[in-house]
Design a protein around this motif. Structure first.
Motif, PDB file in Angstrom:
ATOM      1  N   ASP A  38      -0.914 -13.996  -9.748  1.00 44.25           N
ATOM      2  CA  ASP A  38      -1.384 -13.280 -10.926  1.00 44.25           C
ATOM      3  C   ASP A  38      -2.314 -12.142 -10.517  1.00 44.25           C
ATOM      4  OD1 ASP A  38      -0.205 -15.129 -12.916  1.00 44.25           O
ATOM      5  OD2 ASP A  38      -1.618 -16.556 -12.011  1.00 44.25           O
ATOM      6  N   ILE A  39      -3.060 -12.389  -9.445  1.00 38.33           N
ATOM      7  CA  ILE A  39      -4.037 -11.422  -8.940  1.00 38.33           C
ATOM      8  C   ILE A  39      -3.883 -11.334  -7.428  1.00 38.33           C
ATOM      9  CG2 ILE A  39      -6.508 -10.877  -8.703  1.00 38.33           C
ATOM     10  CD1 ILE A  39      -6.910 -12.729 -11.202  1.00 38.33           C
ATOM     11  N   VAL A  40      -3.948 -10.110  -6.911  1.00 37.44           N
ATOM     12  CA  VAL A  40      -3.940  -9.890  -5.463  1.00 37.44           C
ATOM     13  C   VAL A  40      -5.252  -9.199  -5.121  1.00 37.44           C
ATOM     14  CG1 VAL A  40      -2.778  -8.814  -3.507  1.00 37.44           C
ATOM     15  CG2 VAL A  40      -1.432  -9.616  -5.465  1.00 37.44           C
ATOM     16  N   LEU A  41      -6.033  -9.829  -4.261  1.00 33.04           N
ATOM     17  CA  LEU A  41      -7.289  -9.235  -3.818  1.00 33.04           C
ATOM     18  C   LEU A  41      -7.112  -8.729  -2.397  1.00 33.04           C
ATOM     19  CD1 LEU A  41     -10.849  -9.921  -4.408  1.00 33.04           C
ATOM     20  CD2 LEU A  41     -10.132 -10.148  -2.019  1.00 33.04           C
ATOM     21  N   ILE A  42      -7.396  -7.452  -2.198  1.00 36.81           N
ATOM     22  CA  ILE A  42      -7.337  -6.873  -0.852  1.00 36.81           C
ATOM     23  C   ILE A  42      -8.768  -6.729  -0.354  1.00 36.81           C
ATOM     24  CG2 ILE A  42      -6.635  -4.927   0.584  1.00 36.81           C
ATOM     25  CD1 ILE A  42      -4.439  -4.356  -1.440  1.00 36.81           C
TER      26      ILE A  42
ATOM     27  N   MET B 152       0.242  -1.505   1.707  1.00 38.03           N
ATOM     28  CA  MET B 152       0.034  -2.768   0.996  1.00 38.03           C
ATOM     29  C   MET B 152       0.020  -2.554  -0.514  1.00 38.03           C
ATOM     30  SD  MET B 152      -2.718  -4.827   3.291  1.00 38.03           S
ATOM     31  CE  MET B 152      -2.184  -5.822   4.679  1.00 38.03           C
ATOM     32  N   ILE B 153      -0.661  -1.531  -0.979  1.00 38.53           N
ATOM     33  CA  ILE B 153      -0.702  -1.240  -2.416  1.00 38.53           C
ATOM     34  C   ILE B 153       0.712  -1.004  -2.935  1.00 38.53           C
ATOM     35  CG2 ILE B 153      -1.403   0.491  -4.132  1.00 38.53           C
ATOM     36  CD1 ILE B 153      -3.690  -1.331  -3.351  1.00 38.53           C
ATOM     37  N   ASN B 154       1.505  -0.253  -2.203  1.00 40.06           N
ATOM     38  CA  ASN B 154       2.867   0.026  -2.638  1.00 40.06           C
ATOM     39  C   ASN B 154       3.746  -1.221  -2.614  1.00 40.06           C
ATOM     40  OD1 ASN B 154       3.222   2.914  -3.388  1.00 40.06           O
ATOM     41  ND2 ASN B 154       2.158   3.142  -1.433  1.00 40.06           N
ATOM     42  N   VAL B 155       3.565  -2.099  -1.638  1.00 36.31           N
ATOM     43  CA  VAL B 155       4.314  -3.353  -1.597  1.00 36.31           C
ATOM     44  C   VAL B 155       3.961  -4.202  -2.820  1.00 36.31           C
ATOM     45  CG1 VAL B 155       4.554  -5.563  -0.375  1.00 36.31           C
ATOM     46  CG2 VAL B 155       4.694  -3.413   0.896  1.00 36.31           C
ATOM     47  N   ILE B 156       2.678  -4.318  -3.110  1.00 35.96           N
ATOM     48  CA  ILE B 156       2.239  -5.114  -4.252  1.00 35.96           C
ATOM     49  C   ILE B 156       2.824  -4.557  -5.550  1.00 35.96           C
ATOM     50  CG2 ILE B 156       0.250  -5.840  -5.644  1.00 35.96           C
ATOM     51  CD1 ILE B 156      -1.364  -5.690  -2.919  1.00 35.96           C
ATOM     52  N   SER B 157       2.720  -3.257  -5.738  1.00 33.35           N
ATOM     53  CA  SER B 157       3.208  -2.676  -6.993  1.00 33.35           C
ATOM     54  C   SER B 157       4.720  -2.781  -7.121  1.00 33.35           C
ATOM     55  CB  SER B 157       2.746  -1.227  -7.132  1.00 33.35           C
ATOM     56  OG  SER B 157       3.341  -0.411  -6.165  1.00 33.35           O
TER      57      SER B 157
ATOM     58  N   LEU C 242      -3.378   3.904   6.271  1.00 32.82           N
ATOM     59  CA  LEU C 242      -1.933   3.808   6.066  1.00 32.82           C
ATOM     60  C   LEU C 242      -1.522   2.372   5.753  1.00 32.82           C
ATOM     61  CD1 LEU C 242       0.827   5.139   5.977  1.00 32.82           C
ATOM     62  CD2 LEU C 242       0.971   4.857   8.449  1.00 32.82           C
ATOM     63  N   LEU C 243      -2.093   1.406   6.431  1.00 29.79           N
ATOM     64  CA  LEU C 243      -1.802   0.002   6.144  1.00 29.79           C
ATOM     65  C   LEU C 243      -2.207  -0.334   4.705  1.00 29.79           C
ATOM     66  CD1 LEU C 243      -0.942  -2.874   6.911  1.00 29.79           C
ATOM     67  CD2 LEU C 243      -3.264  -3.198   7.823  1.00 29.79           C
ATOM     68  N   PHE C 244      -3.387   0.075   4.309  1.00 29.08           N
ATOM     69  CA  PHE C 244      -3.867  -0.176   2.950  1.00 29.08           C
ATOM     70  C   PHE C 244      -2.920   0.459   1.925  1.00 29.08           C
ATOM     71  CE2 PHE C 244      -6.833   1.411  -0.484  1.00 29.08           C
ATOM     72  CZ  PHE C 244      -6.886   0.213  -1.174  1.00 29.08           C
TER      73      PHE C 244
ATOM     74  N   ILE D 267      -4.625  -6.085  -9.358  1.00 30.09           N
ATOM     75  CA  ILE D 267      -5.120  -5.853  -8.005  1.00 30.09           C
ATOM     76  C   ILE D 267      -6.638  -5.770  -8.073  1.00 30.09           C
ATOM     77  CG2 ILE D 267      -5.117  -4.312  -6.012  1.00 30.09           C
ATOM     78  CD1 ILE D 267      -2.300  -3.403  -6.915  1.00 30.09           C
ATOM     79  N   ALA D 268      -7.288  -6.529  -7.195  1.00 33.53           N
ATOM     80  CA  ALA D 268      -8.748  -6.572  -7.155  1.00 33.53           C
ATOM     81  C   ALA D 268      -9.241  -6.222  -5.756  1.00 33.53           C
ATOM     82  CB  ALA D 268      -9.232  -7.968  -7.550  1.00 33.53           C
TER      83      ALA D 268
END
Length: 124
Positions: A72-76, A93-98, A88-90, A106-107
């Motif tokens: 329900d929530i992804v915290l990076i 990751m945002i694009n993979v999650i979305s 670039l990794l960050f 996203i938190a």
């Protein structure tokens, strides 16, 4: 009532550049991982860790964990987000999650000590 599922994303202790974080050690980081998981459970969350390295395989590992867990929530964590060398990794990751979990919130935390507050902002 189902407990909100939270995927905690961070760097594995073996992937951290401790020269950039002089107050941190493997032991301190791993203790923080355990503490965050315990605090999340106590706060009513079903939380699990996705601890990656910094290689090209990290986004794929995140994708698989997202598919397996459907959070329900992804915290990076701040270790991924605040290191300019990991921009670039960050971003990946945002694009993979979305892409994989578009409904997940996203938190972001600023340290292990405010992780629960970061999760709670999006669990309401």
């Amino acid at each position: 009532m189902n407990r909100p599922r939270v995927l905690l994303v961070g760097l594995a202790s073996s992937a951290v550049d401790y020269d950039k974080w002089p107050d941190l050690s493997v032991e301190k980081l791993e203790a923080a991982f355990e503490q965050v998981a315990s605090e999340a459970a106590s706060a009513g969350f079903d939380a699990r860790w996705c601890l990656t390295d910094t290689s090209e395989t990290a986004p794929q590992q995140l994708k698989q964990d997202l598919l397996d867990y459907s959070p329900d929530i992804v915290l990076i964590g701040a270790g991924v987000r605040t290191d300019p060398d990991l921009l670039l990794l960050f971003e990946r990751m945002i694009n993979v999650i979305s892409h994989v979990c578009p409904a997940s919130k996203i938190a972001f935390n600023s340290s292990p000590f405010d992780t629960i507050e970061a999760i709670q902002r999006w669990a309401r």
